[in-house]
Design a protein around this motif. Structure first.
Motif, PDB file in Angstrom:
ATOM      1  N   PRO A 157      56.654 -21.851   6.091  1.00  0.00           N
ATOM      2  CA  PRO A 157      56.774 -20.512   5.509  1.00  0.00           C
ATOM      3  C   PRO A 157      56.286 -20.488   4.067  1.00  0.00           C
ATOM      4  CG  PRO A 157      58.821 -21.188   6.574  1.00  0.00           C
ATOM      5  CD  PRO A 157      57.964 -22.400   6.480  1.00  0.00           C
ATOM      6  N   VAL A 158      55.665 -19.365   3.693  1.00  0.00           N
ATOM      7  CA  VAL A 158      55.203 -19.158   2.322  1.00  0.00           C
ATOM      8  C   VAL A 158      56.033 -18.022   1.720  1.00  0.00           C
ATOM      9  CG1 VAL A 158      53.258 -18.594   0.827  1.00  0.00           C
ATOM     10  CG2 VAL A 158      52.884 -19.883   2.948  1.00  0.00           C
ATOM     11  N   LEU A 159      56.634 -18.273   0.548  1.00  0.00           N
ATOM     12  CA  LEU A 159      57.488 -17.286  -0.108  1.00  0.00           C
ATOM     13  C   LEU A 159      56.905 -16.881  -1.454  1.00  0.00           C
ATOM     14  CD1 LEU A 159      61.041 -18.856   0.433  1.00  0.00           C
ATOM     15  CD2 LEU A 159      59.674 -17.522   2.048  1.00  0.00           C
ATOM     16  N   ASP A 160      57.220 -15.641  -1.861  1.00  0.00           N
ATOM     17  CA  ASP A 160      56.870 -15.223  -3.213  1.00  0.00           C
ATOM     18  C   ASP A 160      57.991 -15.628  -4.166  1.00  0.00           C
ATOM     19  OD1 ASP A 160      58.940 -13.365  -2.946  1.00  0.00           O
ATOM     20  OD2 ASP A 160      57.614 -11.656  -2.652  1.00  0.00           O
ATOM     21  N   GLU A 161      57.910 -15.219  -5.416  1.00  0.00           N
ATOM     22  CA  GLU A 161      58.888 -15.639  -6.416  1.00  0.00           C
ATOM     23  C   GLU A 161      60.278 -15.037  -6.184  1.00  0.00           C
ATOM     24  OE1 GLU A 161      58.458 -18.006  -8.621  1.00  0.00           O
ATOM     25  OE2 GLU A 161      56.465 -18.285  -7.763  1.00  0.00           O
ATOM     26  N   GLU A 162      60.341 -14.004  -5.342  1.00  0.00           N
ATOM     27  CA  GLU A 162      61.630 -13.381  -5.025  1.00  0.00           C
ATOM     28  C   GLU A 162      62.166 -13.853  -3.675  1.00  0.00           C
ATOM     29  OE1 GLU A 162      60.873  -9.211  -5.246  1.00  0.00           O
ATOM     30  OE2 GLU A 162      60.786  -9.186  -7.433  1.00  0.00           O
ATOM     31  N   ASN A 163      61.579 -14.934  -3.176  1.00  0.00           N
ATOM     32  CA  ASN A 163      61.973 -15.553  -1.905  1.00  0.00           C
ATOM     33  C   ASN A 163      61.743 -14.652  -0.701  1.00  0.00           C
ATOM     34  OD1 ASN A 163      62.713 -17.929  -3.171  1.00  0.00           O
ATOM     35  ND2 ASN A 163      64.852 -17.305  -3.392  1.00  0.00           N
TER      36      ASN A 163
ATOM     37  N   ALA B  70      55.949 -12.289  13.343  1.00  0.00           N
ATOM     38  CA  ALA B  70      56.970 -11.652  12.505  1.00  0.00           C
ATOM     39  C   ALA B  70      58.128 -12.615  12.287  1.00  0.00           C
ATOM     40  CB  ALA B  70      57.468 -10.374  13.164  1.00  0.00           C
ATOM     41  N   ILE B  71      58.696 -12.580  11.104  1.00  0.00           N
ATOM     42  CA  ILE B  71      59.841 -13.425  10.800  1.00  0.00           C
ATOM     43  C   ILE B  71      61.050 -12.963  11.614  1.00  0.00           C
ATOM     44  CG2 ILE B  71      60.541 -12.006   8.816  1.00  0.00           C
ATOM     45  CD1 ILE B  71      61.395 -14.633   7.438  1.00  0.00           C
ATOM     46  N   LEU B  72      61.818 -13.917  12.118  1.00  0.00           N
ATOM     47  CA  LEU B  72      63.010 -13.610  12.893  1.00  0.00           C
ATOM     48  C   LEU B  72      64.114 -13.093  11.979  1.00  0.00           C
ATOM     49  CD1 LEU B  72      63.083 -16.835  15.110  1.00  0.00           C
ATOM     50  CD2 LEU B  72      62.308 -14.567  15.818  1.00  0.00           C
ATOM     51  N   ASP B  73      65.017 -12.306  12.564  1.00  0.00           N
ATOM     52  CA  ASP B  73      66.190 -11.850  11.834  1.00  0.00           C
ATOM     53  C   ASP B  73      67.401 -12.649  12.317  1.00  0.00           C
ATOM     54  OD1 ASP B  73      67.137  -9.396  10.007  1.00  0.00           O
ATOM     55  OD2 ASP B  73      68.687  -9.818  11.496  1.00  0.00           O
TER      56      ASP B  73
ATOM     57  N   ASP C 256      68.672  -9.792   5.610  1.00  0.00           N
ATOM     58  CA  ASP C 256      68.545  -8.702   4.633  1.00  0.00           C
ATOM     59  C   ASP C 256      67.233  -8.786   3.863  1.00  0.00           C
ATOM     60  OD1 ASP C 256      71.092  -7.792   5.370  1.00  0.00           O
ATOM     61  OD2 ASP C 256      72.061  -9.094   3.889  1.00  0.00           O
ATOM     62  N   GLY C 257      66.168  -9.150   4.588  1.00  0.00           N
ATOM     63  CA  GLY C 257      64.844  -9.191   3.980  1.00  0.00           C
ATOM     64  C   GLY C 257      64.532 -10.412   3.150  1.00  0.00           C
ATOM     65  N   ILE C 258      65.448 -11.395   3.117  1.00  0.00           N
ATOM     66  CA  ILE C 258      65.253 -12.618   2.326  1.00  0.00           C
ATOM     67  C   ILE C 258      65.203 -13.823   3.264  1.00  0.00           C
ATOM     68  CG2 ILE C 258      66.169 -14.106   0.522  1.00  0.00           C
ATOM     69  CD1 ILE C 258      65.171 -11.418  -0.501  1.00  0.00           C
ATOM     70  N   TYR C 259      64.196 -14.656   3.107  1.00  0.00           N
ATOM     71  CA  TYR C 259      64.069 -15.872   3.911  1.00  0.00           C
ATOM     72  C   TYR C 259      65.265 -16.792   3.674  1.00  0.00           C
ATOM     73  CZ  TYR C 259      62.393 -20.542   5.200  1.00  0.00           C
ATOM     74  OH  TYR C 259      62.269 -21.807   5.731  1.00  0.00           O
ATOM     75  N   ILE C 260      65.843 -17.305   4.759  1.00  0.00           N
ATOM     76  CA  ILE C 260      66.991 -18.207   4.617  1.00  0.00           C
ATOM     77  C   ILE C 260      66.784 -19.569   5.278  1.00  0.00           C
ATOM     78  CG2 ILE C 260      68.695 -16.367   4.331  1.00  0.00           C
ATOM     79  CD1 ILE C 260      69.411 -16.714   7.300  1.00  0.00           C
ATOM     80  N   GLY C 261      65.690 -19.729   6.027  1.00  0.00           N
ATOM     81  CA  GLY C 261      65.430 -21.028   6.641  1.00  0.00           C
ATOM     82  C   GLY C 261      64.633 -20.913   7.913  1.00  0.00           C
ATOM     83  N   CYS C 262      64.375 -22.053   8.526  1.00  0.00           N
ATOM     84  CA  CYS C 262      63.625 -22.120   9.783  1.00  0.00           C
ATOM     85  C   CYS C 262      64.527 -22.644  10.894  1.00  0.00           C
ATOM     86  CB  CYS C 262      62.424 -23.047   9.650  1.00  0.00           C
ATOM     87  SG  CYS C 262      60.965 -22.268   8.953  1.00  0.00           S
ATOM     88  N   ILE C 263      64.328 -22.097  12.072  1.00  0.00           N
ATOM     89  CA  ILE C 263      65.030 -22.594  13.249  1.00  0.00           C
ATOM     90  C   ILE C 263      64.088 -23.523  14.012  1.00  0.00           C
ATOM     91  CG2 ILE C 263      64.372 -20.604  14.684  1.00  0.00           C
ATOM     92  CD1 ILE C 263      67.714 -22.525  14.869  1.00  0.00           C
ATOM     93  N   SER C 264      64.592 -24.656  14.429  1.00  0.00           N
ATOM     94  CA  SER C 264      63.793 -25.648  15.140  1.00  0.00           C
ATOM     95  C   SER C 264      63.823 -25.384  16.644  1.00  0.00           C
ATOM     96  CB  SER C 264      64.330 -27.049  14.849  1.00  0.00           C
ATOM     97  OG  SER C 264      63.870 -27.986  15.785  1.00  0.00           O
ATOM     98  N   GLU C 265      62.679 -25.578  17.282  1.00  0.00           N
ATOM     99  CA  GLU C 265      62.634 -25.426  18.736  1.00  0.00           C
ATOM    100  C   GLU C 265      63.556 -26.436  19.414  1.00  0.00           C
ATOM    101  OE1 GLU C 265      59.521 -25.376  22.514  1.00  0.00           O
ATOM    102  OE2 GLU C 265      58.892 -26.241  20.606  1.00  0.00           O
TER     103      GLU C 265
ATOM    104  N   TYR D 246      59.372 -13.398   2.370  1.00  0.00           N
ATOM    105  CA  TYR D 246      58.436 -14.055   3.274  1.00  0.00           C
ATOM    106  C   TYR D 246      57.054 -13.413   3.181  1.00  0.00           C
ATOM    107  CZ  TYR D 246      56.579 -15.589   7.847  1.00  0.00           C
ATOM    108  OH  TYR D 246      55.826 -16.096   8.861  1.00  0.00           O
ATOM    109  N   CYS D 247      56.043 -14.211   2.876  1.00  0.00           N
ATOM    110  CA  CYS D 247      54.664 -13.713   2.770  1.00  0.00           C
ATOM    111  C   CYS D 247      53.852 -14.005   4.029  1.00  0.00           C
ATOM    112  CB  CYS D 247      53.958 -14.366   1.590  1.00  0.00           C
ATOM    113  SG  CYS D 247      54.760 -14.109   0.011  1.00  0.00           S
TER     114      CYS D 247
END
Length: 218
Positions: free
Chosen positions: A95-101, A12-15, A40-49, A103-104
């Motif tokens: 991460p794979v995003l749709d056209e509305e950004n 699951a994507i992190l919040d 708010d349901g929109i992908y904003i980036g990845c956190i690095s370990e 997260y898929c």
């Protein structure tokens, strides 16, 4: 090659409100270099370990939002573009995003590499030839002409290295006529980087060198 069947959804994507300590624990149980984060349901980036190990476990991801890396690919991305994204971002999760950004899911590097293994460049029998020439002096049309005019067929080719304005071109050809192809490349001013048993030019040089050494040691 469709990417849809390779999109995974088991993580699951992190919040952005998630706790740092809990996210560190999640990384402990996974082998990924990054994890996706949304707000708010929109992908904003990845956190690095690597980054999250340095953060205060009592704080949330929001406190370190500046550290998020914004890479991703679209559902329609081609596998070669995806490989490039993996390499440029030094990650094993994309991460794979749709056209509305939104997260898929995500792609895993090993799955994409396995697709590359299915291409004729790797799974067809043939010969690998590495040649070098000035970056401004070579052309793929010339490379193709040299191979095909010597009864060979190209199964794949790419620029494997550029250094000091010299381009190295890795070519996979059908398994025939290798010596004539090699000699033709030399006539066109290419240096042969790879070694080949079929290369009579190199074999003759080695034989003459051995003869000269033997003569000098008499």
């Amino acid at each position: 090659m469709s990417m849809e069947e390779n999109i995974l959804n088991d993580i699951a994507i992190l919040d952005l409100s998630d706790n740092i300590g809990e996210t560190q624990d999640l990384f402990n149980n996974l082998t990924y270099t990054h994890l996706p984060v949304e707000k708010d349901g929109i992908y904003i980036g990845c956190i690095s370990e690597n980054d999250i190990r340095c953060f205060d476990t009592e704080k949330s991801l929001e406190d370190y939002q500046y550290s998020l890396e914004g890479f991703y690919v679209r559902e329609t991305a081609y596998w070669l573009d995806i490989l490039e994204a993996f390499a440029q971002n030094d990650t094993n999760l994309l991460p794979v995003l749709d056209e509305e950004n939104k997260y898929c899911g995500y792609l895993e590097i090993n799955d994409i590499i396995s697709l590359f293994n299915e291409t004729p460049f790797l799974n067809e029998s043939g010969n690998i030839l590495v040649v070098a020439k000035g970056f401004k002096d070579y052309s793929f049309s010339e490379v193709s002409q040299i191979v095909e005019s010597n009864n060979g067929h190209i199964l794949g080719a790419f620029i494997s290295k550029i250094e000091n304005d010299i381009a190295e071109i890795t070519i996979k050809t059908s398994p025939m006529g290798m010596n004539s192809i090699i000699q033709a490349f030399r006539r066109y001013g290419y240096n042969i980087i790879s070694e080949h048993q079929e290369d009579t030019f190199q074999r003759n040089i080695k034989d003459r060198s051995k003869y000269l050494d033997k003569y000098l040691n008499i």
